[in-house]
Design an enzyme around this catalytic site. Structure first.
Site, PDB file in Angstrom:
ATOM      1  N   GLU A  25      33.091  71.273 100.245  1.00 60.71           N
ATOM      2  CA  GLU A  25      33.141  70.307  99.142  1.00 60.71           C
ATOM      3  C   GLU A  25      31.748  70.184  98.508  1.00 60.71           C
ATOM      4  OE1 GLU A  25      34.526  66.409 100.310  1.00 60.71           O
ATOM      5  OE2 GLU A  25      34.321  65.619  98.271  1.00 60.71           O
ATOM      6  N   ASN A 173      43.968  65.255  95.966  1.00 58.78           N
ATOM      7  CA  ASN A 173      43.364  65.035  97.286  1.00 58.78           C
ATOM      8  C   ASN A 173      43.399  63.550  97.615  1.00 58.78           C
ATOM      9  OD1 ASN A 173      41.448  65.635  99.646  1.00 58.78           O
ATOM     10  ND2 ASN A 173      40.305  64.094  98.498  1.00 58.78           N
ATOM     11  N   GLU A 174      43.928  63.227  98.761  1.00 54.43           N
ATOM     12  CA  GLU A 174      43.973  61.834  99.230  1.00 54.43           C
ATOM     13  C   GLU A 174      44.374  60.892  98.078  1.00 54.43           C
ATOM     14  OE1 GLU A 174      40.444  60.869 101.564  1.00 54.43           O
ATOM     15  OE2 GLU A 174      41.066  62.280 103.115  1.00 54.43           O
ATOM     16  N   TYR A 242      40.828  62.552 110.996  1.00 51.98           N
ATOM     17  CA  TYR A 242      39.477  62.609 111.557  1.00 51.98           C
ATOM     18  C   TYR A 242      39.460  61.785 112.836  1.00 51.98           C
ATOM     19  CZ  TYR A 242      37.596  64.464 107.170  1.00 51.98           C
ATOM     20  OH  TYR A 242      37.313  65.257 106.080  1.00 51.98           O
ATOM     21  N   GLU A 293      42.057  68.659 106.277  1.00 51.40           N
ATOM     22  CA  GLU A 293      40.783  68.053 106.698  1.00 51.40           C
ATOM     23  C   GLU A 293      40.962  67.568 108.125  1.00 51.40           C
ATOM     24  OE1 GLU A 293      38.848  65.222 104.050  1.00 51.40           O
ATOM     25  OE2 GLU A 293      39.574  66.332 102.299  1.00 51.40           O
ATOM     26  N   GLN A 344      33.481  69.767 107.711  1.00 55.77           N
ATOM     27  CA  GLN A 344      33.351  70.766 106.669  1.00 55.77           C
ATOM     28  C   GLN A 344      32.453  71.895 107.170  1.00 55.77           C
ATOM     29  OE1 GLN A 344      32.610  69.393 102.710  1.00 55.77           O
ATOM     30  NE2 GLN A 344      33.773  67.493 102.978  1.00 55.77           N
TER      31      GLN A 344
HETATM   32  O1  AHR Z   1      35.267  65.273 104.144  1.00 52.82           O
HETATM   33  C1  AHR Z   1      34.692  64.142 103.529  1.00 52.82           C
HETATM   34  C2  AHR Z   1      35.707  63.328 102.748  1.00 52.82           C
HETATM   35  O2  AHR Z   1      36.670  62.844 103.619  1.00 52.82           O
HETATM   36  C3  AHR Z   1      36.505  64.058 101.705  1.00 52.82           C
HETATM   37  O3  AHR Z   1      35.879  64.140 100.479  1.00 52.82           O
HETATM   38  C4  AHR Z   1      37.739  63.221 101.581  1.00 52.82           C
HETATM   39  O4  AHR Z   1      38.863  63.982 101.184  1.00 52.82           O
HETATM   40  C5  AHR Z   1      37.889  62.601 102.940  1.00 52.82           C
HETATM   41  O5  AHR Z   1      38.108  61.253 102.873  1.00 52.82           O
END
Ligand code: AHR
Length: 495
Positions: A25, A173-174, A242, A293, A344
């Site tokens: 990103e 995205n999201e 995450y 992600e 990432q």
């Molecule tokens: O990976 C960092 C951020 O986490 C990304 O931009 C977003 O899609 C997510 O919330």
């Protein structure tokens, strides 16, 4: 003796190479001073991209890279990143780190990066502050045959007459949060509109819809419901998860070790519960999950930039265990997951690389990707073993349990690869390997990633502190998996 059975007749499916995917990103130090150093840089580069990273990536066969975001994608105008005049814009993240987007890296540069590392591009489309026509034109620009449309001629004028043939397109995205703060109803309508309007643009396209955040089963169910009567359906439904948010990064306790590694295993429940909903709507014939992600989200500021690069964090043996546990979950669910992208690639969350100027190192997570690379295109088979649990205190101080081992196995041609994690911080684990349905050669090789201190990490001063070593093993004898380790075992199949 404890036993680990590899049940060859019980095949799960083929492990898509895209499960070993990545994410870059425009945030912090991922692109600028991460993968990109610029063509005139004194740092060794190929067409502006850091050579160290290109070479190391080639060794792990990265099948796909997602770009340009993340949150960044939802204010991105792809036209800013083509041609000679590149405007400087506010980045979605400017308010957090004061950095502006120069657009030095745009579509052509990213495509070149993918070409250099042998990966497919996966483009995340802005639907929150753009139009379906702008997406249509980006697809046209990337995929229309040479000389056919104005966009194709523009692409040629910018140096690439042949189409880029981009297959993977993420619609938003999201969208439930930074990507437009949409309700599922609103997003489903947007998805239907965007997918319809790029349908008849050239190119073989796999559209990926914005799916849930972690355990938001409501989003998945409601979106599926709204897709039932749509003539255009997604090929992939994305999910983000995450683990380890707000945890200590390096200086953690043993309980914190267990809290984080146990949270990685939650991925299995997430996949299976979302999959249950997809199946409930009979969409398993064409739709698969895309975990675009995933990784640990520790507090930032512990990487080499000391906080200059937004979201940059160090990576220890514990992060390697999280990587391996997660990849084992993906392998064991390869019939449900078509792609995954670790978040990432460099100088960010759960990175494979840390870089600054002419310095660049690999993290323990990189080594895990290398150890697991042989699973790509393999046939995953079920494994089962006698379970044993470790007790620890969770964040609330309550007693919790985690299984000591995770495992996945796949075979192709005449060899099997097994990848195993032992989260036990104090004890090695021993077991007998039983191959059901095939016979394995006795001589095999085990690759091990561990360190006597499970908080160990690689730094610019000590880049190989956490690295792999190989040991010969006899598959007919008990196999010892060291404490706090990831191992891969490769054995020939003889009958
Ligand atoms: O990976 C960092 C951020 O986490 C990304 O931009 C977003 O899609 C997510 O919330």
């Amino acid at each position: 003796m404890r036993k680990l059975y590899v049940v060859f007749p019980d095949e799960i499916g083929t492990i898509a190479p895209e499960i070993y995917g990545h994410f870059t990103e425009h945030i912090g130090g991922v692109i600028y001073d991460g993968i990109w150093v610029g063509k005139d840089s004194e740092v060794e580069n190929v067409d502006g991209f850091r050579k160290f990273i290109i070479d190391k990536l080639k060794d792990i066969h990265p099948a796909v890279v997602r770009w340009p975001g993340g949150c960044f994608a939802e204010t991105y105008n792809w036209r800013d990143g083509i041609g000679d005049e590149r405007p400087t814009r506010l980045n979605w993240w400017t308010r957090s780190d004061g950095k502006y987007e120069t657009n030095e890296v745009g579509t052509h540069e990213f495509m070149r990066f993918c070409e250099l590392i042998g990966a497919e591009p996966y483009l995340a489309v802005n639907i929150a502050s753009s139009t379906a026509r702008e997406m249509r034109e980006w697809v046209d620009y990337c995929n229309s045959p040479e000389g056919t449309t104005t966009c194709a001629r523009e692409r040629a004028a910018n140096g690439h007459p042949e189409p880029f043939n981009v297959k993977y397109w993420g619609i938003g995205n999201e969208s439930w949060e930074a990507g437009g703060n949409m309700s599922v109803d609103c997003y489903a309508n947007e998805y239907r509109k965007y997918s319809e309007l790029c349908r008849n643009v050239p190119g073989d396209k796999d559209l990926i819809a914005c799916g849930p955040n972690t355990a938001d089963y409501h989003w998945t169910a409601e979106f599926m419901k709204r897709m039932q009567n749509s003539r255009l359906r997604m090929r992939g439904l994305s999910m983000h998860y995450y683990c380890a948010t707000d945890d200590k990064v390096v200086d953690f306790t043993k309980d914190e070790w267990y809290q984080v590694v146990s949270s990685a295993g939650y991925m299995d429940e997430l996949i299976n519960r979302h999959w249950g909903i997809i199946r409930g709507y009979k969409m398993e014939e064409y739709a698969r999950l895309v975990i675009d992600e995933w990784g640990c989200w520790h507090p930032q500021g512990t990487g080499p930039s000391k906080g200059k690069n937004l979201l940059e964090q160090q990576s220890t043996v514990r992060d390697a265990l999280v990587s391996a546990i997660t990849l084992n979950v993906f392998n064991n669910n390869c019939d449900k997951v078509m792609m995954a992208n670790v978040a990432q690639m460099v100088n960010n969350l759960h990175a494979l690389f840390l870089s600054a100027g002419d310095k660049c190192i690999t993290t323990p997570t990189y080594h895990v990707f290398k150890m697991f690379a042989e699973h790509q295109n393999g046939t995953a088979v079920k494994c089962c073993m006698d379970k044993e649990y470790i007790t620890f205190n969770n964040k609330e101080g309550k007693e919790s349990k985690v299984e000591d081992l995770t495992v996945s196995a796949s075979y192709k041609e005449d060899a099997v690869i097994l990848t195993i994690t032992n989260v036990n911080a104090d004890q090695d684990v021993e077991f007998a390997l039983e191959a059901v349905g095939k016979k394995l050669a006795q001589d095999a090789v085990m690759t091990v990633l561990t360190h006597e201190d499970y908080r160990a990490c690689n730094t610019f001063e000590d880049p190989d502190k956490v690295a792999t070593y190989e040991v010969p093993i006899d598959t007919a004898n008990p196999i010892v998996i060291p404490k706090a380790s990831v191992v891969s075992i490769k054995a020939s199949i003889v009958a």
